[in-house]
Design a protein around this motif. Structure first.
Motif, PDB file in Angstrom:
ATOM      1  N   MET A   1      66.559  -2.520  57.061  1.00 48.43           N
ATOM      2  CA  MET A   1      67.384  -1.371  56.866  1.00 48.43           C
ATOM      3  C   MET A   1      67.566  -1.398  55.298  1.00 48.43           C
ATOM      4  O   MET A   1      68.017  -2.412  54.582  1.00 48.43           O
ATOM      5  CB  MET A   1      68.654  -1.284  57.304  1.00 48.43           C
ATOM      6  CG  MET A   1      69.397  -0.135  56.954  1.00 48.43           C
ATOM      7  SD  MET A   1      69.210   1.529  57.941  1.00 48.43           S
ATOM      8  CE  MET A   1      68.891   1.171  59.419  1.00 48.43           C
ATOM      9  N   ALA A   2      66.878  -0.396  54.596  1.00 49.43           N
ATOM     10  CA  ALA A   2      67.010  -0.253  52.887  1.00 49.43           C
ATOM     11  C   ALA A   2      68.050   0.815  52.689  1.00 49.43           C
ATOM     12  O   ALA A   2      68.285   1.801  53.512  1.00 49.43           O
ATOM     13  CB  ALA A   2      65.440   0.161  52.380  1.00 49.43           C
ATOM     14  N   THR A  71      76.975  14.264  56.292  1.00 52.61           N
ATOM     15  CA  THR A  71      76.067  13.367  56.780  1.00 52.61           C
ATOM     16  C   THR A  71      74.981  13.644  57.738  1.00 52.61           C
ATOM     17  O   THR A  71      75.451  14.740  58.336  1.00 52.61           O
ATOM     18  CB  THR A  71      76.699  12.159  57.539  1.00 52.61           C
ATOM     19  OG1 THR A  71      77.567  11.685  56.295  1.00 52.61           O
ATOM     20  CG2 THR A  71      75.583  11.090  57.551  1.00 52.61           C
ATOM     21  N   TYR A  72      73.862  13.617  57.264  1.00 53.55           N
ATOM     22  CA  TYR A  72      72.623  13.942  58.011  1.00 53.55           C
ATOM     23  C   TYR A  72      71.535  13.099  58.339  1.00 53.55           C
ATOM     24  O   TYR A  72      71.291  12.175  57.443  1.00 53.55           O
ATOM     25  CB  TYR A  72      71.855  15.524  57.427  1.00 53.55           C
ATOM     26  CG  TYR A  72      71.293  15.011  55.936  1.00 53.55           C
ATOM     27  CD1 TYR A  72      70.055  14.671  55.915  1.00 53.55           C
ATOM     28  CD2 TYR A  72      72.161  15.010  54.774  1.00 53.55           C
ATOM     29  CE1 TYR A  72      69.534  14.853  54.606  1.00 53.55           C
ATOM     30  CE2 TYR A  72      71.550  14.739  53.573  1.00 53.55           C
ATOM     31  CZ  TYR A  72      70.391  14.610  53.668  1.00 53.55           C
ATOM     32  OH  TYR A  72      69.808  14.004  52.383  1.00 53.55           O
ATOM     33  N   SER A  73      70.819  13.411  59.371  1.00 56.17           N
ATOM     34  CA  SER A  73      69.645  12.332  59.768  1.00 56.17           C
ATOM     35  C   SER A  73      68.281  13.440  59.518  1.00 56.17           C
ATOM     36  O   SER A  73      68.453  14.409  59.542  1.00 56.17           O
ATOM     37  CB  SER A  73      69.968  11.985  61.036  1.00 56.17           C
ATOM     38  OG  SER A  73      70.043  13.007  62.076  1.00 56.17           O
ATOM     39  N   ILE A  74      67.342  12.586  59.396  1.00 54.57           N
ATOM     40  CA  ILE A  74      65.923  13.283  59.441  1.00 54.57           C
ATOM     41  C   ILE A  74      65.185  13.115  60.882  1.00 54.57           C
ATOM     42  O   ILE A  74      65.267  12.077  61.538  1.00 54.57           O
ATOM     43  CB  ILE A  74      65.255  12.610  58.416  1.00 54.57           C
ATOM     44  CG1 ILE A  74      65.351  13.037  56.864  1.00 54.57           C
ATOM     45  CG2 ILE A  74      63.512  13.114  58.582  1.00 54.57           C
ATOM     46  CD1 ILE A  74      64.442  12.433  55.977  1.00 54.57           C
ATOM     47  N   THR A  82      62.072   5.644  59.166  1.00 54.55           N
ATOM     48  CA  THR A  82      62.760   5.810  60.446  1.00 54.55           C
ATOM     49  C   THR A  82      64.251   5.583  60.399  1.00 54.55           C
ATOM     50  O   THR A  82      64.700   5.008  59.139  1.00 54.55           O
ATOM     51  CB  THR A  82      62.165   5.211  61.694  1.00 54.55           C
ATOM     52  OG1 THR A  82      62.489   3.711  61.461  1.00 54.55           O
ATOM     53  CG2 THR A  82      60.693   5.680  62.053  1.00 54.55           C
ATOM     54  N   ASP A  83      65.026   6.160  61.111  1.00 52.50           N
ATOM     55  CA  ASP A  83      66.441   5.794  61.297  1.00 52.50           C
ATOM     56  C   ASP A  83      67.298   6.409  59.783  1.00 52.50           C
ATOM     57  O   ASP A  83      68.012   5.719  59.268  1.00 52.50           O
ATOM     58  CB  ASP A  83      66.767   4.492  61.483  1.00 52.50           C
ATOM     59  CG  ASP A  83      66.072   3.969  62.747  1.00 52.50           C
ATOM     60  OD1 ASP A  83      66.264   4.627  63.720  1.00 52.50           O
ATOM     61  OD2 ASP A  83      65.378   2.856  62.736  1.00 52.50           O
ATOM     62  N   TYR A  84      66.623   7.388  59.227  1.00 49.74           N
ATOM     63  CA  TYR A  84      67.039   7.710  58.043  1.00 49.74           C
ATOM     64  C   TYR A  84      68.659   8.646  58.243  1.00 49.74           C
ATOM     65  O   TYR A  84      68.711   9.473  59.003  1.00 49.74           O
ATOM     66  CB  TYR A  84      66.242   8.891  57.203  1.00 49.74           C
ATOM     67  CG  TYR A  84      66.790   9.425  56.117  1.00 49.74           C
ATOM     68  CD1 TYR A  84      66.344   8.860  54.813  1.00 49.74           C
ATOM     69  CD2 TYR A  84      67.488  10.654  56.035  1.00 49.74           C
ATOM     70  CE1 TYR A  84      66.902   9.651  53.694  1.00 49.74           C
ATOM     71  CE2 TYR A  84      67.989  11.098  54.797  1.00 49.74           C
ATOM     72  CZ  TYR A  84      67.529  10.574  54.008  1.00 49.74           C
ATOM     73  OH  TYR A  84      68.124  11.070  52.372  1.00 49.74           O
TER      74      TYR A  84
END
Length: 138
Positions: A1-2, A71-74, A82-84
Motif C-alpha cells: 500500500m502506497a 472520503t471517496y474511493s475509485i 487498486t484499493d484507492y
C-alpha cells in the motif's frame, strides 16, 4: 500500500473553502481539468469526465459536514492502482482565520513502482490544490 498527501494554506475562512469544495459534485467548480461531474446512486457516485474525455468513477465513502471532510474511493479509472481511498479535509488555522486544505490518498500500485504511482497522485493533488487557490482568489 502506497500513500501520499498534499496541503494548501489559504487566507480564506474554512467555511468559505468548504462551501466551494465540500459538495461531492463540485469538482468542476474549482478543478479545471474536470469540467464535468455527474452524480448517480442518490449522490453517492460521481462520474468525472476529464479534459481529454476520460472517465473516472468514484464512490463517496464518508461525509462529515461538521468536520468539513469527505472520503471517496475509485471504482474505475485509467490509473495503475487498486484499493484507492482518498480524503479531502478543510481545517481552520487557529489565530489566523485562514484554512488548511489537506488531500491525501492510499492505494496499491499495479504494474508500476510505488514511487511512480505516488508521484502521479502527488501531482494530481498538488495541481488540484493550486487550482483551488486560484479559484479562491477569483
Amino acid at each position: 500500500m502506497a500513500t501520499t498527501a498534499a496541503h494548501l494554506d489559504v487566507p480564506v475562512s474554512p467555511d468559505r473553502v468548504w462551501q466551494l469544495v465540500g459538495g461531492f459534485d463540485s469538482l468542476p467548480d474549482w478543478l479545471p481539468y474536470i469540467p464535468v461531474s455527474t452524480l448517480s446512486e442518490g449522490g453517492r457516485v460521481r462520474s468525472l469526465t476529464n479534459e481529454d474525455g476520460g472517465v473516472i468513477v468514484e464512490r463517496l465513502e464518508a461525509f462529515d459536514n461538521k468536520a468539513r471532510s469527505y472520503t471517496y474511493s475509485i471504482l474505475s479509472a485509467p490509473f495503475p492502482v487498486t484499493d484507492y481511498l482518498s480524503t479531502l479535509t478543510v481545517h481552520g488555522v487557529p489565530g489566523e482565520g485562514g484554512s488548511r486544505v489537506e488531500w491525501s490518498g492510499s492505494f496499491t500500485p499495479v504494474g508500476v513502482a510505488d514511487d511512480e504511482a505516488v508521484a502521479q497522485f502527488q501531482g494530481i493533488y498538488a495541481d488540484g490544490l493550486d487550482a483551488l487557490k486560484q479559484a479562491l482568489a477569483d
